[in-house]
Motif scaffolding. Structure first.
Motif, PDB file in Angstrom:
ATOM      1  N   LYS A 131      49.281  40.510  40.300  1.00 11.78           N
ATOM      2  CA  LYS A 131      50.625  40.908  41.456  1.00 11.78           C
ATOM      3  C   LYS A 131      51.585  41.953  40.817  1.00 11.78           C
ATOM      4  O   LYS A 131      52.062  41.724  39.839  1.00 11.78           O
ATOM      5  CB  LYS A 131      51.205  39.355  41.639  1.00 11.78           C
ATOM      6  N   ASN A 146      46.413  42.531  49.002  1.00 13.90           N
ATOM      7  CA  ASN A 146      47.202  41.432  49.784  1.00 13.90           C
ATOM      8  C   ASN A 146      45.963  40.988  50.929  1.00 13.90           C
ATOM      9  O   ASN A 146      46.046  40.884  52.106  1.00 13.90           O
ATOM     10  CB  ASN A 146      48.310  42.019  50.733  1.00 13.90           C
ATOM     11  N   VAL A 149      49.586  41.517  45.919  1.00 11.78           N
ATOM     12  CA  VAL A 149      48.289  40.999  45.086  1.00 11.78           C
ATOM     13  C   VAL A 149      47.226  41.689  45.274  1.00 11.78           C
ATOM     14  O   VAL A 149      46.754  42.181  46.387  1.00 11.78           O
ATOM     15  CB  VAL A 149      47.892  39.872  45.716  1.00 11.78           C
TER      16      VAL A 149
END
Length: 98
Positions: free
Chosen positions: A11, A45, A16
């Motif tokens: 992260k 993500n 992410v």
């Protein structure tokens, strides 16, 4: 050098990033030349962010933005003389336009 499958997540600034690298060892055993991995990409993500180009002979690798095959990539980063099996995901990400 040893080929390693990788599934990593990190992260950074609320995003992410996931690295997936999976080698097909059955094809490698039957091949006389270098082979690409079955899966080699980075997701951001949960969405495809970048593809990784590499082969089992481990002569460096490149990362380019995810794009359709009929379109040229917007960016491409080369990692000469680096081993995709051992380079930390953070070392890859610092060189990419995030």
């Amino acid at each position: 050098m040893k080929l390693r499958d990788r599934k990593e997540e990190i992260k950074i600034e609320g995003n992410v990033y996931e690295l997936t690298l999976i080698w097909n060892r059955e094809l490698l055993r039957r091949s006389a030349v270098a082979m690409p991995p079955d899966y080699a990409y980075i997701r951001k993500n949960g969405v495809n962010f970048a593809t990784i180009g590499c082969s089992s002979n481990l002569n460096g690798f490149f990362v380019e933005n995810f794009h359709l095959t009929s379109e040229p990539p917007r960016w491409r980063m080369k990692f000469d003389y680096q081993n995709i099996n051992t380079i930390p995901l953070t070392d890859i990400l610092v060189r990419l336009p995030l």
